[in-house]
Design a protein around this motif. Sequence first.
Motif, PDB file in Angstrom:
ATOM      1  N   ARG A 183       1.273  -1.245  -0.317  1.00 45.79           N
ATOM      2  CA  ARG A 183       0.350   0.132  -0.174  1.00 45.79           C
ATOM      3  C   ARG A 183       1.203   1.119   0.055  1.00 45.79           C
ATOM      4  N   TYR A 184       0.853   2.188  -0.936  1.00 44.88           N
ATOM      5  CA  TYR A 184       0.987   3.432  -0.626  1.00 44.88           C
ATOM      6  C   TYR A 184       0.397   4.919  -0.828  1.00 44.88           C
ATOM      7  N   LEU A 185       1.069   5.851  -0.601  1.00 40.27           N
ATOM      8  CA  LEU A 185      -0.084   7.151  -0.511  1.00 40.27           C
ATOM      9  C   LEU A 185       1.565   8.475  -1.043  1.00 40.27           C
ATOM     10  N   ALA A 186       1.172   9.504  -1.747  1.00 42.97           N
ATOM     11  CA  ALA A 186       2.211  10.018  -2.970  1.00 42.97           C
ATOM     12  C   ALA A 186       1.866  11.408  -2.884  1.00 42.97           C
ATOM     13  N   THR A 187       2.634  12.289  -2.643  1.00 44.32           N
ATOM     14  CA  THR A 187       1.876  13.423  -2.871  1.00 44.32           C
ATOM     15  C   THR A 187       3.015  14.938  -3.598  1.00 44.32           C
ATOM     16  N   ILE A 188       3.340  15.216  -3.826  1.00 42.52           N
ATOM     17  CA  ILE A 188       4.044  16.291  -4.625  1.00 42.52           C
ATOM     18  C   ILE A 188       3.214  17.854  -4.325  1.00 42.52           C
ATOM     19  N   LYS A 189       3.605  18.696  -3.922  1.00 38.29           N
ATOM     20  CA  LYS A 189       3.418  20.116  -3.699  1.00 38.29           C
ATOM     21  C   LYS A 189       4.426  20.926  -3.923  1.00 38.29           C
ATOM     22  N   ASN A 190       3.820  22.348  -4.751  1.00 37.14           N
ATOM     23  CA  ASN A 190       4.993  23.001  -5.317  1.00 37.14           C
ATOM     24  C   ASN A 190       4.059  24.059  -5.950  1.00 37.14           C
ATOM     25  N   ASN A 191       4.848  25.305  -4.910  1.00 37.57           N
ATOM     26  CA  ASN A 191       3.666  26.420  -5.760  1.00 37.57           C
ATOM     27  C   ASN A 191       4.764  27.877  -5.802  1.00 37.57           C
ATOM     28  N   ALA A 192       4.672  28.177  -6.734  1.00 38.25           N
ATOM     29  CA  ALA A 192       6.323  28.839  -7.490  1.00 38.25           C
ATOM     30  C   ALA A 192       5.302  30.053  -7.525  1.00 38.25           C
ATOM     31  N   GLN A 193       6.567  31.383  -7.289  1.00 38.60           N
ATOM     32  CA  GLN A 193       5.759  32.448  -7.784  1.00 38.60           C
ATOM     33  C   GLN A 193       7.155  33.428  -8.795  1.00 38.60           C
ATOM     34  N   PHE A 194       6.979  33.706  -9.542  1.00 41.07           N
ATOM     35  CA  PHE A 194       8.568  33.744 -10.533  1.00 41.07           C
ATOM     36  C   PHE A 194       8.592  35.329 -10.511  1.00 41.07           C
ATOM     37  N   PRO A 207       5.532  38.202 -10.395  1.00 40.84           N
ATOM     38  CA  PRO A 207       4.280  39.122  -8.999  1.00 40.84           C
ATOM     39  C   PRO A 207       3.440  39.085 -10.538  1.00 40.84           C
ATOM     40  N   ASN A 208       3.797  38.688 -11.600  1.00 38.38           N
ATOM     41  CA  ASN A 208       2.492  38.076 -12.624  1.00 38.38           C
ATOM     42  C   ASN A 208       2.100  36.641 -12.998  1.00 38.38           C
ATOM     43  N   ILE A 209       4.011  36.819 -12.917  1.00 44.62           N
ATOM     44  CA  ILE A 209       3.763  34.752 -13.310  1.00 44.62           C
ATOM     45  C   ILE A 209       4.246  33.733 -11.521  1.00 44.62           C
ATOM     46  N   ARG A 210       2.648  32.668 -11.909  1.00 42.40           N
ATOM     47  CA  ARG A 210       2.458  32.031 -10.974  1.00 42.40           C
ATOM     48  C   ARG A 210       1.951  30.773 -10.951  1.00 42.40           C
ATOM     49  N   SER A 211       2.775  29.281 -10.441  1.00 36.75           N
ATOM     50  CA  SER A 211       2.553  27.873 -10.755  1.00 36.75           C
ATOM     51  C   SER A 211       2.357  27.366  -9.647  1.00 36.75           C
ATOM     52  N   ASN A 212       1.452  26.446  -9.777  1.00 36.70           N
ATOM     53  CA  ASN A 212       1.767  24.857  -8.737  1.00 36.70           C
ATOM     54  C   ASN A 212       0.992  24.082  -9.783  1.00 36.70           C
ATOM     55  N   LEU A 213       1.678  22.617  -8.335  1.00 36.48           N
ATOM     56  CA  LEU A 213       1.491  21.838  -8.813  1.00 36.48           C
ATOM     57  C   LEU A 213       0.815  21.420  -7.206  1.00 36.48           C
ATOM     58  N   ASP A 214       0.060  19.785  -8.037  1.00 34.86           N
ATOM     59  CA  ASP A 214      -0.027  19.268  -6.647  1.00 34.86           C
ATOM     60  C   ASP A 214      -0.556  18.055  -7.288  1.00 34.86           C
ATOM     61  N   LEU A 215       0.673  16.819  -7.079  1.00 34.99           N
ATOM     62  CA  LEU A 215      -0.222  15.703  -7.255  1.00 34.99           C
ATOM     63  C   LEU A 215      -0.497  14.839  -5.896  1.00 34.99           C
ATOM     64  N   ASN A 216      -1.484  13.435  -6.377  1.00 31.67           N
ATOM     65  CA  ASN A 216      -1.292  12.940  -5.032  1.00 31.67           C
ATOM     66  C   ASN A 216      -2.060  11.332  -6.241  1.00 31.67           C
ATOM     67  N   ILE A 217      -1.423  10.824  -5.480  1.00 29.89           N
ATOM     68  CA  ILE A 217      -1.842   8.805  -5.819  1.00 29.89           C
ATOM     69  C   ILE A 217      -2.187   7.984  -4.826  1.00 29.89           C
ATOM     70  N   VAL A 218      -3.112   7.621  -5.086  1.00 30.59           N
ATOM     71  CA  VAL A 218      -3.020   6.170  -3.251  1.00 30.59           C
ATOM     72  C   VAL A 218      -3.358   5.174  -4.294  1.00 30.59           C
ATOM     73  N   SER A 219      -2.268   4.197  -3.137  1.00 27.06           N
ATOM     74  CA  SER A 219      -2.667   2.520  -4.235  1.00 27.06           C
ATOM     75  C   SER A 219      -3.893   1.768  -4.117  1.00 27.06           C
ATOM     76  N   ASP A 220      -4.965   2.593  -2.649  1.00 29.91           N
ATOM     77  CA  ASP A 220      -6.415   1.640  -3.676  1.00 29.91           C
ATOM     78  C   ASP A 220      -7.231   2.712  -3.505  1.00 29.91           C
ATOM     79  N   LYS A 221      -8.658   2.517  -2.842  1.00 33.90           N
ATOM     80  CA  LYS A 221     -10.004   3.022  -2.385  1.00 33.90           C
ATOM     81  C   LYS A 221      -9.743   3.553  -1.147  1.00 33.90           C
ATOM     82  N   GLU A 222      -9.580   2.034  -0.742  1.00 36.41           N
ATOM     83  CA  GLU A 222      -9.537   2.399   0.919  1.00 36.41           C
ATOM     84  C   GLU A 222      -8.488   2.676   1.819  1.00 36.41           C
TER      85      GLU A 222
END
Lengths: 148, 170, 981
Positions: free
Chosen positions: C476-487, C489-504
């Motif tokens: 069983r596993y769970l993984a999360t990657i988060k990143n917020n960048a503000q290059f 004042p006008n350019i910004r990017s977000n990343l939020d990846l989540n994965i889990v091995s099974d529904k329970e």
Amino acid sequence: CGYHLRGAYDLPKGMKNVYMEGGSSTLREQFDSALKSSSGQLVDSRDKADVVLRIFQDEIEHRSLSLSARGRSNEIELAGHLEFQLVNAKHETLIAREPVDFRRAYFNDQQDVIAKGNEETVILKEMYQQVVRTIISRARSVLETQGK
Amino acid sequence: LESDADQPITIDSNTATYDDATSTSIYTGNVISIQGTIRVNSDKLVVYFLDGEADKLVFTGNKAKFKQTPSVGAEDVTGEALTGEYYPKKNLLVLIKEATVWQGNGTYSSDYIEYNSKSSVVKAGDNSTDAKRVHVLLKPKQKTPNDTGLKTDSKKNDDTSGKTSDQNLQ
Amino acid sequence: NEANWNCQQDKNTKEWVCVGSAGSAAKSMPNTQGKPDTVEQGNLAKPAPNVPIPVAPPKNAEPRAVEALKNDQLTQPKLDDKPVDSVLKEEAAENPDAQRANPIAIRPLNPPDVSEAPPPVLPASQKPNSVTTKEVAVLDEGGNPRAHGWNCDTKGKDGNWNCQLVGADPRGEARVVETEDRGFHLLDPAFNNKQEHIFNTLRDRFKHNPWGNCTIQLGSKKYYISDKKLRAKANVDMNSNAAEIYDNEIGNYQGRVEMQRADQRASSNSANYDSVSEALDLHGNVFYSEDDVSLFTETATLKLASDEARMRDTLFISPETPIRGKASAVYRDSKTLSRYKDAAYTSCEPGNQDWVVHAGDLKLNKETNTGSAKNAWIEFKGLPIFYSPYLTFPMDSRRKSGFLAPSFGNTQKAGFHFSAPFYWNIAPDYDAVIRPRYYSTRGGLLAGDFRYLAKKSSGRISAEYMPDDAISQKPRYLATIKNNAQFTPNIRSNLDLNIVSDKEYYSQLGNALSFPVFSNIRSFADASYVDKGISLTGIVENYQTIDPILGGRLTPYRRLPQLNLNLDHSFKSLMTDVGIQNEYVYFQHDDSELPDAFRFNVKPYVSFPLKTASVYLTPKFSVQYTQYVLNKEHSEFKDSNISRTLPIASVDGGLFLEKDVDLFGNSMLHTLEPRLFYLYIPKVNQDNIPIFDTSLYDFNYDSLFRENRYSGTDRIQDANQITAALTTRLIDSKTGLEKLKLNLGQIFYFQNREVTGKIVRAGTDFLFNPVQTSSTSPLVAELSSQINKHVGVQLGTQWDPHSNEFVRGNAAIHFENNPGELINLGFTYRKNTLLRDSLDLALADNTFTKEERDRFKIYRDSFLTIRSNDIITSDISMRWPIYDNWFGVARWQYSWLFNQSQDAFVGLEKETCCWRFRIIGRRYVNNLLATVGNANNLANPQYNSQTGIFFQIEFKGLTGTGLDLGNFFAKTIYGYRKKGY
């Protein structure tokens, strides 16, 4: 019956150019359009501004108000809390830091996820519109009493 | 110096009177008494004689001052007080009332100070009461390598008469 | 004498408390402050500041038992005082609340604040209250330490009282004189009364009271850094009754000795000081203090030059945490290392010994900033509760590697679980927490969070991996990657990846407190460029469904990608605004029955905002062109190339009337704001367009003024309607604060709304929503009022004239007495006939097969399915003081429709300066009941709920254990706000 027309949609005199610090992008967007619609504007540097609006702790809490028969949340409350402080160009505090709380619940049975995501974005925009209205009305009463 | 006790005491003043009955002599007006390296300036001096020898000298003045060189080449010890009693035989100088003694980097002030001119031991205050509190101020020793004992001495000699800067710290 | 003290025995602590009655006390204690203080020779210890001290390098530092540790949430960097972009926080709030024991104090990584940050202003409440009193010698004539506060005797010169104040003026506050019987106590108190008095005196020797504002503010200004440089150059100032100095080197001082050098101050019965070797021996009631430590001991030998010291029977206060304690012996080996024998210490303020750590020996190393204790045990409220042969902890709030608080618990799904997280401070701007966990019925699991902060971006990577789950026999596993960048004042990017091995995964291994009530986990990556008049955003998004019964067609589409380009410009002179909204999306789905498609949507608009100060009228015209390109022929959607063009016209107008009115004595402003909104959109048949991201908006006051009753782009309603609405407000004219707001509104339709789509779900089938034929929408009324500082009310209702019944109703009262004392009452009523009407429509439609219609029949007759989207729930939550700073915390969410509790917990919480304790018992729904799709047991819905006990105990300044209930309360009780630290 004693009701008379009076300006509420105009900005108070000393608030044409506002420099905003902090706050979410949605709040910033709504403030920009509210100012633009009554001949004001958000400026991008402190020295060009008549007043400086500082926003602290602009947070939205998602709370589940009720569970569906499947035990999954189907009524979500968006409870927003932010604190703002209004300072004039000479760093004198016009309005000390005070909170603004706003919330709205909406039905979301978590099945049409993308559609409900669009709806939440629209709801947030409308809520922040009201917040901007409250802040401007507060500022108006302070600036006008100060003006007298 | 240890040899101070054997030196003769010379005193000069504006006036001097001798009272044979009480075998005391009184000197007044800018009195300067010297014994070896000990030198005392005071407004008034009373000398009590005991079988022909000076047993006790009592200085009074609006701050009578005294100075002594404890040992060859060492820094002078200076002091002042409203009244001072000097017992030449016991090499003991007792300063009373607003008394202050400067010795090396230390400043000792109290209402009662005993200074032994032979062993250069300073005793001050009285443990039985807190009316005669002692205040001691020790300046930090100069750590700079080129510091030599003499340098500070010379500074000390030239302004013995004037008040050194520490006093106004009281 | 006439001063009267009334003493009575305090019933619960059995201690005698004497209070001087204010009137007589003032008379009988002539304030010596006023009397000109005759400067006897040196009887007052000269306060350091007014002695002119030349600046010099420090020579030595005294033992510093400094220990500080603060518990803060690793995942949510709280930046209260600095305004921060809340995107960082918003997405942090949404992601599933994984197992979070209380990590050790983590200084928040200051994210790159590109917008010019305001000067950090110390809020008024935290201004240090510097205690300025004229200090009286802490030892009385007899040489024993004076009691803290006023000490009076009749030895005054003129015969009346001679009163001296030691430490801060208690201003009449009673103090415990002496107690005899202590009643039953398993352990003797760590500090007896005499010692507590001495602690008071020690505390007042600091310029700022370490327990001043009780809160350990992370990163608060450091008051307690002693400037060692001053000492080498500073004079040593000694006062005593008597002194003997030999050869100007060895000094022996007797009788109330007071010593001072720069920030080092000592007082004792006797002392001798060798000015050559700078060795200072103090004997008898020794008080020794510096800027960052304050000690009381019987004997002390200090080598001022080389910072070595040895002391017997010491009481110490280290103000930085603050921590106070005692030790039988203290050995200072160097400037940075000090050892304590038989130490006992706590972070509670003097007089309060709620928790005390006892350690055989304690070593504090300022170099590595870690403290280590051997055979340490913790005593809480007189009961030993924790023993550990070896205990290490960081010594101040700077981030230090070390073991965090262990946490443990028990759940039905995974049995007993224990976790011992380790915090690893890799570098100033990135750190990690490794969190091994063991489940008794499932086995071991390794979890870790890695957090980083770069110049322009910050983020977090978390992963949990269980190699072999004993029950399900698979990893069983769970993984999360988060990143917020503000290059910029006008350019910004977000990343939020989540994965889990099974529904329970979440329901079995997740944090039992925040059981997932959501069905999908969102993963997305977006970037945006926003500037004046232009906003370009791109997003790639995927959902992983973890709701066991949602699968196949019921899972959402992926957007690979979606690009939005919005341009707008307003011509002030012509009073016109123009703009264009462009959108390009590629929808992809794994289920072959559902088409993948490109969608291209262009919507140019022009509006003419005519405005005066009190009237506005805004006509707006736009044309929406939408083009779909499907990936292949499709059974349901024949042509793979569909386009749709629609004009949209709307006019929005309103005016602002107001009148001054006098209500309950204060002048208010009553406003009337009528508003009309006309909307016209012609009807275009859109049945040939598949549904990707569209469903019906939830109907409320704001939706009265939206151009489309559908969210998303796949359906644009046909409309010829006008909305009439009125907003009335009561505004306090002095402050401009809104006391009451009432919104009323209704839409009047001039034609039916015939555009529909397959957006209604019944089990695994999608049905058409019925055509709307009613001539008016439900009447919407929403009232919200902040009656006074304490009470807020929100009421709302919708009455449907078409079916002549209330379709919506909610009432919520929020009462806050003092801050933190909350009561919320809430009731929500919702009747949703959409599913029932769609089923009736489908049953009457013979294009469906018999078998499908039989299935619809079952849904139509099942109470559960028809009412599954209805809500009749009450929600009560509270946090109320019970006794002696204990708070009761409770929440009860009950569904009157299904006659069951959906979530209920009751618990206790106590928060003091030095410890926090929370315990709740919770009964909550933790997984599914009769699935909607399976028809047989639809009759009596039975939530499958579970009960659990959760607790959290935290000794501020040392460590804590248990789950973070603070966040849980913030999510369940409206108005509960976690304190800053």
